[in-house]
Design a protein around this motif. Structure first.
Motif, mmCIF file in Angstrom:
data_model
loop_
_atom_site.group_PDB
_atom_site.id
_atom_site.type_symbol
_atom_site.label_atom_id
_atom_site.label_comp_id
_atom_site.label_asym_id
_atom_site.label_seq_id
_atom_site.Cartn_x
_atom_site.Cartn_y
_atom_site.Cartn_z
ATOM 1 N N ASP A 215 3.492 -18.857 -18.780
ATOM 2 C CA ASP A 215 2.272 -19.096 -19.431
ATOM 3 C C ASP A 215 1.485 -17.553 -19.891
ATOM 4 O O ASP A 215 0.835 -17.665 -20.633
ATOM 5 N N ASN A 216 1.883 -16.706 -19.525
ATOM 6 C CA ASN A 216 1.731 -14.864 -19.630
ATOM 7 C C ASN A 216 2.643 -14.293 -20.454
ATOM 8 O O ASN A 216 2.810 -13.134 -20.849
ATOM 9 N N VAL A 217 3.699 -15.220 -20.767
ATOM 10 C CA VAL A 217 4.973 -14.505 -21.853
ATOM 11 C C VAL A 217 4.169 -15.106 -23.322
ATOM 12 O O VAL A 217 4.122 -16.173 -23.820
ATOM 13 N N ALA A 218 4.375 -14.237 -23.839
ATOM 14 C CA ALA A 218 3.896 -14.129 -25.334
ATOM 15 C C ALA A 218 4.926 -14.839 -26.325
ATOM 16 O O ALA A 218 5.106 -14.942 -27.053
ATOM 17 N N GLY A 219 6.621 -13.806 -26.057
ATOM 18 C CA GLY A 219 7.665 -14.235 -26.484
ATOM 19 C C GLY A 219 8.826 -13.941 -26.372
ATOM 20 O O GLY A 219 8.891 -13.255 -24.910
ATOM 21 N N TYR A 220 10.329 -14.027 -26.905
ATOM 22 C CA TYR A 220 11.006 -13.102 -26.370
ATOM 23 C C TYR A 220 11.849 -12.848 -27.781
ATOM 24 O O TYR A 220 11.729 -12.926 -28.571
ATOM 25 N N VAL A 221 12.749 -11.940 -27.081
ATOM 26 C CA VAL A 221 13.374 -11.264 -27.968
ATOM 27 C C VAL A 221 14.761 -10.366 -27.062
ATOM 28 O O VAL A 221 15.617 -10.316 -26.114
ATOM 29 N N LEU A 222 16.148 -9.679 -27.821
ATOM 30 C CA LEU A 222 17.234 -9.675 -27.732
ATOM 31 C C LEU A 222 17.215 -8.370 -26.875
ATOM 32 O O LEU A 222 16.951 -7.905 -28.186
ATOM 33 N N GLY A 223 17.916 -7.952 -25.838
ATOM 34 C CA GLY A 223 18.109 -6.842 -26.193
ATOM 35 C C GLY A 223 19.458 -6.260 -25.645
ATOM 36 O O GLY A 223 20.151 -7.028 -24.611
ATOM 37 N N ASN A 224 20.431 -5.111 -25.743
ATOM 38 C CA ASN A 224 20.897 -4.410 -24.863
ATOM 39 C C ASN A 224 20.298 -3.497 -23.975
ATOM 40 O O ASN A 224 19.634 -2.060 -24.454
ATOM 41 N N ASP A 225 20.367 -3.622 -23.035
ATOM 42 C CA ASP A 225 20.512 -2.675 -21.522
ATOM 43 C C ASP A 225 21.738 -1.652 -21.305
ATOM 44 O O ASP A 225 22.103 -1.779 -20.157
ATOM 45 N N LEU A 226 21.548 -0.749 -22.122
ATOM 46 C CA LEU A 226 22.435 0.557 -22.153
ATOM 47 C C LEU A 226 22.531 0.916 -21.049
ATOM 48 O O LEU A 226 21.563 0.980 -19.966
ATOM 49 N N SER A 227 23.778 1.239 -20.025
ATOM 50 C CA SER A 227 24.230 1.904 -19.067
ATOM 51 C C SER A 227 24.787 2.780 -19.254
ATOM 52 O O SER A 227 25.921 2.687 -20.012
ATOM 53 N N GLU A 228 24.890 4.085 -18.196
ATOM 54 C CA GLU A 228 25.802 5.173 -17.982
ATOM 55 C C GLU A 228 25.971 4.849 -16.427
ATOM 56 O O GLU A 228 25.172 5.336 -16.134
ATOM 57 N N ARG A 229 27.257 4.025 -15.804
ATOM 58 C CA ARG A 229 27.435 4.495 -14.788
ATOM 59 C C ARG A 229 27.851 5.184 -14.172
ATOM 60 O O ARG A 229 27.507 5.081 -12.481
ATOM 61 N N ARG A 230 28.323 5.828 -14.343
ATOM 62 C CA ARG A 230 28.465 7.682 -14.239
ATOM 63 C C ARG A 230 26.755 8.198 -13.055
ATOM 64 O O ARG A 230 27.143 9.017 -11.951
ATOM 65 N N LEU A 231 25.623 8.080 -13.882
ATOM 66 C CA LEU A 231 24.548 8.263 -13.692
ATOM 67 C C LEU A 231 24.155 7.677 -12.865
ATOM 68 O O LEU A 231 23.227 8.239 -12.120
ATOM 69 N N GLN A 232 24.513 6.246 -12.873
ATOM 70 C CA GLN A 232 23.731 5.196 -12.329
ATOM 71 C C GLN A 232 24.119 4.916 -11.154
ATOM 72 O O GLN A 232 23.407 4.807 -10.026
ATOM 73 N N ILE A 233 25.785 5.231 -10.906
ATOM 74 C CA ILE A 233 26.303 5.152 -9.358
ATOM 75 C C ILE A 233 26.455 5.688 -8.712
ATOM 76 O O ILE A 233 26.475 6.928 -7.466
ATOM 77 N N GLU A 234 27.923 7.188 -9.784
ATOM 78 C CA GLU A 234 28.281 7.874 -9.067
ATOM 79 C C GLU A 234 26.835 9.101 -8.974
ATOM 80 O O GLU A 234 27.628 9.786 -7.355
ATOM 81 N N GLU A 235 25.891 9.468 -9.467
ATOM 82 C CA GLU A 235 25.354 10.519 -9.345
ATOM 83 C C GLU A 235 23.851 9.841 -9.062
ATOM 84 O O GLU A 235 22.872 11.159 -9.649
ATOM 85 N N SER A 236 24.064 8.554 -8.031
ATOM 86 C CA SER A 236 21.846 8.192 -8.308
ATOM 87 C C SER A 236 21.361 8.333 -7.835
ATOM 88 O O SER A 236 20.007 8.181 -7.799
ATOM 89 N N GLY A 237 22.173 8.707 -6.820
ATOM 90 C CA GLY A 237 20.475 9.697 -5.433
ATOM 91 C C GLY A 237 21.196 7.483 -4.760
ATOM 92 O O GLY A 237 18.770 7.770 -4.262
ATOM 93 N N GLY A 238 20.934 6.676 -5.112
ATOM 94 C CA GLY A 238 20.315 5.108 -4.550
ATOM 95 C C GLY A 238 19.665 4.451 -5.390
ATOM 96 O O GLY A 238 19.563 3.452 -5.454
ATOM 97 N N GLN A 239 19.847 5.383 -6.924
ATOM 98 C CA GLN A 239 18.587 4.710 -7.733
ATOM 99 C C GLN A 239 19.057 4.211 -8.856
ATOM 100 O O GLN A 239 19.523 5.199 -9.724
ATOM 101 N N TRP A 240 18.987 3.083 -9.495
ATOM 102 C CA TRP A 240 19.814 2.779 -10.930
ATOM 103 C C TRP A 240 19.465 3.526 -12.379
ATOM 104 O O TRP A 240 19.930 3.589 -13.000
ATOM 105 N N SER A 241 17.892 3.747 -11.873
ATOM 106 C CA SER A 241 17.863 4.081 -13.261
ATOM 107 C C SER A 241 18.234 5.172 -13.875
ATOM 108 O O SER A 241 17.719 5.233 -15.086
ATOM 109 N N LYS A 242 19.003 6.407 -13.275
ATOM 110 C CA LYS A 242 18.731 7.632 -13.486
ATOM 111 C C LYS A 242 19.707 6.703 -15.169
ATOM 112 O O LYS A 242 20.031 7.703 -15.318
ATOM 113 N N GLY A 243 20.692 6.252 -14.546
ATOM 114 C CA GLY A 243 21.408 5.823 -15.119
ATOM 115 C C GLY A 243 22.096 4.681 -16.576
ATOM 116 O O GLY A 243 21.753 4.243 -17.454
ATOM 117 N N LYS A 244 19.812 4.776 -16.464
ATOM 118 C CA LYS A 244 19.740 3.650 -17.633
ATOM 119 C C LYS A 244 18.776 4.071 -18.858
ATOM 120 O O LYS A 244 17.955 3.559 -19.261
#
Length: 283
Positions: free
Chosen positions: A148-177
């Protein structure tokens, strides 16, 4: 009804397309932003259309398509939320939604180039259903109330840089996003009343070859359940975006190479349009 923002970066015009005709929303609103959603903007647009109060937007078909909203207070993303995607990464389906965050500065238009710095050697595509929140949402009582709290829907591309996300992340995904432009959205927002998010086909291609082809019916946590669970821990504001996860077929699976200079990425989500982005590596 399709809500759009058209024109050069930083100077987009808010617009609505109805029955194939594009109308200028500037006499009615300043922009499609948090204030628009907080003031019940979708219903205001609907009433203005019905009353014939809006003028057509000249030259709309020739304008750049920008992201259909601007300045959300947050972009909250759900990871590992498709059963087949969890399997391809070798992970068990999560017992609770896996969450990471993206900065509003990552938002770009659906056809804008993907500009990668030279050290982004493992850039990956992720077609996703995006949810736009319409009202302040905190501690909803059920998944049904969450919807009931949704206004609308949209197509998105959640691009990721996997080296920053996984290999240099420090355990946090957001660095690669969070590289600039890493959340292309659009081409439009469709009001929630016009979309059933439970079974929408979503696909992606790289250089014309199919990468992902799935349905939101494979979501582990539905849109309503995501909002219900997350709202127990955080308050969403009008205009916030939730990206609900990506299906199998990404570069991280090892089946396909990561993106390189000159690649073309295309995404499509049933009733929510299509993206086309060309990769460029910048110094």
């Amino acid at each position: 009804m399709e809500l759009l923002r058209l024109g050069p970066i930083g100077h987009e015009i808010p617009a609505v397309r109805h029955d194939g005709v594009c109308f200028d929303l500037r006499p009615l609103i300043d922009d499609i932003d948090p204030n628009f959603f907080a003031a019940n903007g979708i219903e205001r647009v609907r009433k203005a259309l019905a009353a014939g109060e809006l003028s057509t937007l000249d030259g709309a078909d020739e304008m750049r398509i920008g992201a259909p909203l601007t300045r959300p207070s947050s972009i909250v993303c759900v990871g590992m939320n498709y059963a087949a995607h969890a399997r391809e990464t070798g992970a068990e389906p999560p017992e609770r939604p896996v969450i990471f965050f993206k900065m509003p500065s990552t938002i770009s238009g659906p056809n804008d180039p993907i500009e990668l710095p030279p050290y982004a050697t493992k850039a990956d595509w992720e077609v996703e259903l995006g949810v736009v929140i319409g009202t302040r949402t905190f501690r909803v009582a059920s998944a049904e109330e969450g919807l009931d709290n949704v206004a609308g829907y949209v197509l998105g591309n959640d691009l990721s840089e996997r080296r920053l996300q996984i290999e240099e992340s420090g355990g946090q995904w957001s660095k690669g996003k969070n590289l600039p432009g890493f959340t292309p959205l659009g081409p439009w927002i469709r009001p929630a009343a016009e979309v059933d998010p439970s079974d929408l086909r979503l696909r992606s291609w790289v250089n014309g070859e199919v990468r992902q082809d799935s349905s939101t019916s494979d979501l582990i946590y539905s849109v309503g359940e995501i909002i219900f669970q997350l709202s127990q821990a955080m308050a969403f504001e009008p205009g916030d975006v939730i990206l609900t996860g990506t299906p199998q077929g990404v570069g991280l699976s090892g089946q396909y190479p990561y993106l390189v200079d000159g690649d073309t990425v295309e995404l499509e989500l049933e009733s929510l349009g299509r993206h086309r982005q060309v990769v460029t590596v910048t110094e």
